[in-house]
Design a protein around this motif. Structure first.
Motif, PDB file in Angstrom:
ATOM      1  N   THR A 126       6.959 -14.063   0.244  1.00 21.78           N
ATOM      2  CA  THR A 126       6.051 -14.032   1.391  1.00 21.78           C
ATOM      3  C   THR A 126       6.837 -14.159   2.692  1.00 21.78           C
ATOM      4  O   THR A 126       6.595 -13.422   3.652  1.00 21.78           O
ATOM      5  CB  THR A 126       4.992 -15.150   1.282  1.00 21.78           C
ATOM      6  N   ALA A 127       7.780 -15.086   2.724  1.00 19.77           N
ATOM      7  CA  ALA A 127       8.603 -15.267   3.927  1.00 19.77           C
ATOM      8  C   ALA A 127       9.417 -14.016   4.231  1.00 19.77           C
ATOM      9  O   ALA A 127       9.501 -13.574   5.385  1.00 19.77           O
ATOM     10  CB  ALA A 127       9.525 -16.475   3.765  1.00 19.77           C
ATOM     11  N   MET A 128      10.004 -13.427   3.189  1.00 19.14           N
ATOM     12  CA  MET A 128      10.817 -12.223   3.394  1.00 19.14           C
ATOM     13  C   MET A 128       9.960 -11.060   3.896  1.00 19.14           C
ATOM     14  O   MET A 128      10.324 -10.394   4.865  1.00 19.14           O
ATOM     15  CB  MET A 128      11.527 -11.825   2.100  1.00 19.14           C
ATOM     16  N   GLU A 157       0.505  -8.858  -7.230  1.00 20.88           N
ATOM     17  CA  GLU A 157      -0.908  -8.758  -6.858  1.00 20.88           C
ATOM     18  C   GLU A 157      -1.304  -9.895  -5.912  1.00 20.88           C
ATOM     19  O   GLU A 157      -2.052  -9.681  -4.962  1.00 20.88           O
ATOM     20  CB  GLU A 157      -1.779  -8.736  -8.110  1.00 20.88           C
ATOM     21  N   ARG A 158      -0.793 -11.096  -6.140  1.00 22.27           N
ATOM     22  CA  ARG A 158      -1.075 -12.217  -5.231  1.00 22.27           C
ATOM     23  C   ARG A 158      -0.486 -11.974  -3.849  1.00 22.27           C
ATOM     24  O   ARG A 158      -0.968 -12.491  -2.855  1.00 22.27           O
ATOM     25  CB  ARG A 158      -0.520 -13.525  -5.812  1.00 22.27           C
ATOM     26  N   LEU A 159       0.576 -11.176  -3.779  1.00 23.36           N
ATOM     27  CA  LEU A 159       1.221 -10.839  -2.511  1.00 23.36           C
ATOM     28  C   LEU A 159       0.581  -9.619  -1.834  1.00 23.36           C
ATOM     29  O   LEU A 159       1.130  -9.091  -0.875  1.00 23.36           O
ATOM     30  CB  LEU A 159       2.717 -10.570  -2.742  1.00 23.36           C
ATOM     31  N   ALA A 160      -0.572  -9.177  -2.346  1.00 20.13           N
ATOM     32  CA  ALA A 160      -1.330  -8.050  -1.800  1.00 20.13           C
ATOM     33  C   ALA A 160      -0.675  -6.695  -2.060  1.00 20.13           C
ATOM     34  O   ALA A 160      -0.936  -5.719  -1.349  1.00 20.13           O
ATOM     35  CB  ALA A 160      -1.631  -8.232  -0.307  1.00 20.13           C
ATOM     36  N   PHE A 161       0.175  -6.613  -3.074  1.00 20.86           N
ATOM     37  CA  PHE A 161       0.685  -5.320  -3.526  1.00 20.86           C
ATOM     38  C   PHE A 161      -0.380  -4.722  -4.453  1.00 20.86           C
ATOM     39  O   PHE A 161      -1.101  -5.450  -5.135  1.00 20.86           O
ATOM     40  CB  PHE A 161       1.991  -5.484  -4.322  1.00 20.86           C
ATOM     41  N   HIS A 162      -0.470  -3.405  -4.486  1.00 19.62           N
ATOM     42  CA  HIS A 162      -1.359  -2.733  -5.419  1.00 19.62           C
ATOM     43  C   HIS A 162      -0.551  -1.708  -6.209  1.00 19.62           C
ATOM     44  O   HIS A 162       0.482  -1.215  -5.740  1.00 19.62           O
ATOM     45  CB  HIS A 162      -2.536  -2.066  -4.692  1.00 19.62           C
ATOM     46  N   ARG A 163      -1.036  -1.415  -7.383  1.00 19.12           N
ATOM     47  CA  ARG A 163      -0.345  -0.436  -8.224  1.00 19.12           C
ATOM     48  C   ARG A 163      -0.498   0.946  -7.597  1.00 19.12           C
ATOM     49  O   ARG A 163      -1.589   1.364  -7.209  1.00 19.12           O
ATOM     50  CB  ARG A 163      -0.926  -0.451  -9.635  1.00 19.12           C
ATOM     51  N   ALA A 164       0.628   1.643  -7.486  1.00 22.80           N
ATOM     52  CA  ALA A 164       0.639   2.986  -6.912  1.00 22.80           C
ATOM     53  C   ALA A 164      -0.018   3.963  -7.871  1.00 22.80           C
ATOM     54  O   ALA A 164       0.029   3.801  -9.091  1.00 22.80           O
ATOM     55  CB  ALA A 164       2.077   3.421  -6.635  1.00 22.80           C
ATOM     56  N   GLY A 165      -0.613   4.989  -7.298  1.00 22.11           N
ATOM     57  CA  GLY A 165      -1.184   6.053  -8.114  1.00 22.11           C
ATOM     58  C   GLY A 165      -0.091   6.866  -8.786  1.00 22.11           C
ATOM     59  O   GLY A 165       1.096   6.779  -8.434  1.00 22.11           O
ATOM     60  N   ASN A 166      -0.490   7.681  -9.733  1.00 16.95           N
ATOM     61  CA  ASN A 166       0.474   8.482 -10.498  1.00 16.95           C
ATOM     62  C   ASN A 166       1.307   9.385  -9.613  1.00 16.95           C
ATOM     63  O   ASN A 166       2.520   9.505  -9.798  1.00 16.95           O
ATOM     64  CB  ASN A 166      -0.239   9.314 -11.566  1.00 16.95           C
ATOM     65  N   PHE A 181       4.590  -0.771  -7.445  1.00 17.50           N
ATOM     66  CA  PHE A 181       3.595  -1.482  -6.655  1.00 17.50           C
ATOM     67  C   PHE A 181       3.938  -1.295  -5.166  1.00 17.50           C
ATOM     68  O   PHE A 181       5.103  -1.221  -4.804  1.00 17.50           O
ATOM     69  CB  PHE A 181       3.584  -2.981  -7.004  1.00 17.50           C
ATOM     70  N   VAL A 182       2.904  -1.212  -4.332  1.00 14.00           N
ATOM     71  CA  VAL A 182       3.066  -0.941  -2.911  1.00 14.00           C
ATOM     72  C   VAL A 182       2.213  -1.925  -2.116  1.00 14.00           C
ATOM     73  O   VAL A 182       1.097  -2.259  -2.499  1.00 14.00           O
ATOM     74  CB  VAL A 182       2.625   0.509  -2.576  1.00 14.00           C
ATOM     75  N   ARG A 183       2.777  -2.351  -1.006  1.00 10.25           N
ATOM     76  CA  ARG A 183       2.033  -3.158  -0.034  1.00 10.25           C
ATOM     77  C   ARG A 183       2.205  -2.473   1.313  1.00 10.25           C
ATOM     78  O   ARG A 183       3.328  -2.320   1.797  1.00 10.25           O
ATOM     79  CB  ARG A 183       2.575  -4.574   0.013  1.00 10.25           C
ATOM     80  N   ALA A 184       1.093  -2.062   1.910  1.00 16.88           N
ATOM     81  CA  ALA A 184       1.152  -1.389   3.200  1.00 16.88           C
ATOM     82  C   ALA A 184       0.218  -2.116   4.161  1.00 16.88           C
ATOM     83  O   ALA A 184      -0.818  -2.618   3.770  1.00 16.88           O
ATOM     84  CB  ALA A 184       0.737   0.064   3.055  1.00 16.88           C
ATOM     85  N   ARG A 185       0.655  -2.158   5.398  1.00 13.22           N
ATOM     86  CA  ARG A 185      -0.214  -2.730   6.434  1.00 13.22           C
ATOM     87  C   ARG A 185      -0.210  -1.759   7.597  1.00 13.22           C
ATOM     88  O   ARG A 185       0.795  -1.113   7.884  1.00 13.22           O
ATOM     89  CB  ARG A 185       0.213  -4.122   6.846  1.00 13.22           C
ATOM     90  N   GLY A 186      -1.342  -1.664   8.246  1.00 17.81           N
ATOM     91  CA  GLY A 186      -1.487  -0.704   9.330  1.00 17.81           C
ATOM     92  C   GLY A 186      -1.151  -1.266  10.663  1.00 17.81           C
ATOM     93  O   GLY A 186      -0.797  -2.325  10.921  1.00 17.81           O
TER      94      GLY A 186
END
Length: 186
Positions: A126-128, A157-166, A181-186
């Motif tokens: 989380t810090a990183m 998943e707890r870090l708000a990453f979601h599994r990427a689509g195929n 897994f991907v975590r994106a923020r706008g």
């Protein structure tokens, strides 16, 4: 090509230590090799990794010497590695980010098995990730995980990453046993 953040005078800002309530994340340097070698000798941590234990302390020093440069040999990636230490205690593992575009980074974490289940991985990662966003402008983090590594999947998943689509997963060179897994923020 990613570049190091700069200050108002245009000078590169050196990698900095990060702190949390319980942890100090120190920028990795060669001098960490002796204290990290016993952590990385823990065979349990390689169950879901595609590489093995460092064969010797000299080997680990050599690897850390390359990582301490903070750049891939071709300059296309910036390597950010932190040693994870509970406050006032020896290292328990590391977190790392490979910045491969101005707004994207691969992230990873490895902790010795004696320290699993204590919340260190989520706290350090989380810090990183927060630092990557605030200091580097990273808006997209990617991580791979072995299908069988349920604890790591839960952590992501707890870090708000979601599994990427195929389609997205196929755009990366993954092993058949890996998930993206991907975590994106706008």
């Amino acid at each position: 090509m990613p570049t190091m953040p700069t200050d108002t005078a245009g000078s590169e800002v050196p990698m900095q230590a990060l702190t949390t309530e319980r942890l100090l994340l120190e920028p990795l340097v060669v001098a960490h090799a002796p204290s990290m070698f016993p952590v990385l000798a823990d065979a349990a941590i390689y169950r879901h990794l595609d590489y093995g234990q460092p064969p010797s302390l000299d080997y680990l020093r050599d690897v850390y010497g390359k990582l301490e440069l903070r750049k891939s040999p071709d300059g296309s990636e910036t390597w950010l590695n932190w040693i994870v230490c509970p406050l006032g205690k020896p290292p328990v593992g590391f977190v790392q980010a490979t910045v491969f575009s101005p707004a994207s980074a691969w992230v990873a974490y490895v902790l010795g098995s004696a320290h699993w289940g204590q919340g260190y991985a989520i706290e350090a990662t989380t810090a990183m990730v927060g630092h990557l966003g605030s200091a580097w402008g990273i808006t997209r983090c990617l991580a791979t995980v072995e299908v069988a590594n349920a604890p790591s999947i839960r952590l992501l998943e707890r870090l708000a990453f979601h599994r990427a689509g195929n389609e997205e997963a196929e755009a990366h060179d993954l092993l058949p046993t890996e998930l993206l897994f991907v975590r994106a923020r706008g």
